[in-house]
Design a protein around this motif. Structure first.
Motif, PDB file in Angstrom:
ATOM      1  N   ASP A  77      -2.782   2.729 -27.613  1.00 36.32           N
ATOM      2  CA  ASP A  77      -1.644   2.865 -28.520  1.00 36.32           C
ATOM      3  C   ASP A  77      -0.832   1.575 -28.621  1.00 36.32           C
ATOM      4  O   ASP A  77      -0.177   1.327 -29.627  1.00 36.32           O
ATOM      5  CB  ASP A  77      -0.732   4.029 -28.101  1.00 36.32           C
ATOM      6  N   ARG A  80      -2.617  -0.322 -31.262  1.00 32.89           N
ATOM      7  CA  ARG A  80      -2.256   0.228 -32.578  1.00 32.89           C
ATOM      8  C   ARG A  80      -0.906  -0.310 -33.033  1.00 32.89           C
ATOM      9  O   ARG A  80      -0.733  -0.683 -34.198  1.00 32.89           O
ATOM     10  CB  ARG A  80      -2.219   1.762 -32.511  1.00 32.89           C
ATOM     11  N   GLN A  81       0.056  -0.367 -32.120  1.00 32.85           N
ATOM     12  CA  GLN A  81       1.390  -0.825 -32.496  1.00 32.85           C
ATOM     13  C   GLN A  81       1.409  -2.312 -32.853  1.00 32.85           C
ATOM     14  O   GLN A  81       2.137  -2.721 -33.762  1.00 32.85           O
ATOM     15  CB  GLN A  81       2.369  -0.531 -31.360  1.00 32.85           C
ATOM     16  N   ASP A 105       5.553   5.506 -37.722  1.00 34.83           N
ATOM     17  CA  ASP A 105       5.330   6.179 -36.439  1.00 34.83           C
ATOM     18  C   ASP A 105       6.199   7.427 -36.273  1.00 34.83           C
ATOM     19  O   ASP A 105       5.785   8.402 -35.649  1.00 34.83           O
ATOM     20  CB  ASP A 105       5.618   5.219 -35.290  1.00 34.83           C
ATOM     21  N   SER A 112       1.763  14.684 -35.218  1.00 35.97           N
ATOM     22  CA  SER A 112       1.007  14.804 -33.955  1.00 35.97           C
ATOM     23  C   SER A 112       1.507  15.979 -33.130  1.00 35.97           C
ATOM     24  O   SER A 112       0.721  16.736 -32.551  1.00 35.97           O
ATOM     25  CB  SER A 112       1.124  13.518 -33.132  1.00 35.97           C
ATOM     26  N   ASN A 136      -3.190   4.227 -39.624  1.00 34.53           N
ATOM     27  CA  ASN A 136      -2.106   4.342 -38.644  1.00 34.53           C
ATOM     28  C   ASN A 136      -1.805   5.799 -38.275  1.00 34.53           C
ATOM     29  O   ASN A 136      -1.602   6.118 -37.104  1.00 34.53           O
ATOM     30  CB  ASN A 136      -0.838   3.663 -39.158  1.00 34.53           C
ATOM     31  N   THR A 139      -5.007   7.290 -36.241  1.00 38.72           N
ATOM     32  CA  THR A 139      -5.158   6.727 -34.891  1.00 38.72           C
ATOM     33  C   THR A 139      -4.002   7.135 -33.988  1.00 38.72           C
ATOM     34  O   THR A 139      -4.183   7.315 -32.778  1.00 38.72           O
ATOM     35  CB  THR A 139      -5.301   5.196 -34.939  1.00 38.72           C
ATOM     36  N   ASP A 140      -2.812   7.307 -34.570  1.00 36.65           N
ATOM     37  CA  ASP A 140      -1.661   7.797 -33.809  1.00 36.65           C
ATOM     38  C   ASP A 140      -1.924   9.224 -33.331  1.00 36.65           C
ATOM     39  O   ASP A 140      -1.730   9.559 -32.151  1.00 36.65           O
ATOM     40  CB  ASP A 140      -0.411   7.739 -34.694  1.00 36.65           C
ATOM     41  N   ASN A 143      -4.637   9.214 -30.550  1.00 35.10           N
ATOM     42  CA  ASN A 143      -4.154   8.793 -29.228  1.00 35.10           C
ATOM     43  C   ASN A 143      -3.321   9.878 -28.559  1.00 35.10           C
ATOM     44  O   ASN A 143      -3.422  10.092 -27.347  1.00 35.10           O
ATOM     45  CB  ASN A 143      -3.332   7.506 -29.355  1.00 35.10           C
ATOM     46  N   ASN A 144      -2.500  10.573 -29.346  1.00 38.18           N
ATOM     47  CA  ASN A 144      -1.675  11.643 -28.775  1.00 38.18           C
ATOM     48  C   ASN A 144      -2.526  12.807 -28.286  1.00 38.18           C
ATOM     49  O   ASN A 144      -2.269  13.379 -27.222  1.00 38.18           O
ATOM     50  CB  ASN A 144      -0.651  12.122 -29.801  1.00 38.18           C
ATOM     51  N   GLN A 174      -9.236   0.118 -30.639  1.00 40.38           N
ATOM     52  CA  GLN A 174      -8.777   1.232 -29.814  1.00 40.38           C
ATOM     53  C   GLN A 174      -9.918   2.066 -29.239  1.00 40.38           C
ATOM     54  O   GLN A 174      -9.684   2.998 -28.471  1.00 40.38           O
ATOM     55  CB  GLN A 174      -7.843   2.131 -30.647  1.00 40.38           C
TER      56      GLN A 174
END
Length: 339
Positions: A77, A80-81, A105, A112, A136, A139-140, A143-144, A174
């Protein structure tokens, strides 16, 4: 947290310098220079040279900057950021149009959370992002869910090759199990039906009338609304009792033509929720958005006794926000079957 932000900021500053060096030497857009920079780093810090461009001096400088980069060793993450910050920089440099801009985000966090809540009992999840863009949002979410020890297979669809290139680079950095497809989402998809479909839907008209001739939500005269036909396509893409979570214009059902969309949702599924996002996230009333939650019929899914309606409080009002989240949790436990 402060240490994490310092790492992200340091990496952003270093890569931003590399992008600017490449952009200047190639006389290209910031976005194209960004894509090439990230591809070079993925290719073991090798600088791609074509027709003696970039020149030797720039190549030496870039290799020096790449060697100092630690992006490959960051957590998923964090990577990603860093990429997100670089893409945001391209917006101001290249004047990117609104429909091509990434999902913030803050909105990704809410989407998420809703997915985690609805899919709490699921260990294996399949997800489609119907208009993945830079990746974005997807992928967010990935990851969560990964932090919740979910086994995830995700797919992203987009017809913009530049945005899809960024999404592909981001997923490679990632190391995510995400397959990306360069195609018009309205056409027949090359992927299986999934448990979830998400999308930050583009607002405007879909330009090719012939392609939506069999869509119930199409306009009879003139072009159809892109977000209407994408919602219809998404519901078709869902498995039985699957859930669609869409970022849509606020007041989506308050316009004259919305009755056709509402009737379609009620025919094939259930409108389970419509939540207005915090007003502070938007520059003006016209750009305000909501989260639409629909569920496909069949299996044991049923219409919620009360549709989840409401306005997310400001993020700054932590107690009000926490109370609102608790209300959503209580509602979901009573109303959503998703197994």
């Amino acid at each position: 947290m402060i240490g994490k932000m310092k790492k992200i900021q340091k990496e952003y500053s270093l890569l931003e310098e590399a992008v600017k060096e490449l952009q200047k030497n190639l006389q290209t857009t910031y976005l194209d220079a960004l894509i090439e920079t990230l591809e070079n780093i993925l290719d073991n810090n090798q600088v791609h040279v074509e027709d003696d461009k970039p020149d030797k001096k720039t190549v030496a400088k870039l290799k020096e900057l790449y060697a100092d980069s630690n992006i490959k060793n960051l957590e998923a993450d964090e990577k990603r950021q860093v990429i997100q910050l670089l893409i945001l920089k391209s917006y101001s440099e290249d004047k990117i149009q609104a429909n091509h801009q990434m999902t913030p985000d803050s909105i990704g966090m809410i989407v998420s959370y809703l997915i985690e809540l609805f899919a709490d009992s699921k260990k294996v999840l399949t997800i489609t992002d119907i208009c993945v863009g830079t990746g974005n949002l997807l992928t967010d979410i990935y990851n969560n869910l990964d932090k919740q020890n979910k086994n995830i297979q995700a797919y992203g669809i987009d017809n913009d090759d530049t945005l899809l290139a960024l999404a592909s680079i981001s997923t490679q950095f990632q190391k995510q199990n995400i397959e990306l497809y360069h195609q018009d989402a309205i056409e027949e998809l090359l992927i299986p039906k999934t448990d979830l479909v998400v999308g930050d839907l583009p607002v405007g008209y879909y330009p090719i009338d012939d392609k939506v001739s069999d869509y119930i939500t199409k306009n009879n005269d003139g072009h159809s609304y892109a977000h209407y036909v994408l919602i219809e396509k998404s519901i078709r893409q869902l498995k039985e009792d699957g859930i669609g979570i869409f970022i849509v214009p606020r007041g989506i059902f308050e316009v004259k033509d919305s009755v056709k969309l509402l009737k379609y949702i009620q025919k094939v599924g259930y409108l389970q929720g419509l939540l207005n996002l915090p007003t502070e996230l938007f520059n003006d009333k016209q750009s305000m958005k909501s989260i639409l939650v629909v569920q496909k019929k069949e299996n044991k899914a049923k219409q919620a006794e009360e549709v989840l309606l409401g306005d997310f409080p400001s993020f700054k009002k932590q107690e009000e926000f926490k109370k609102f989240i608790n209300e959503i949790v209580s509602w979901a436990k009573k109303n959503i079957y998703f197994n």
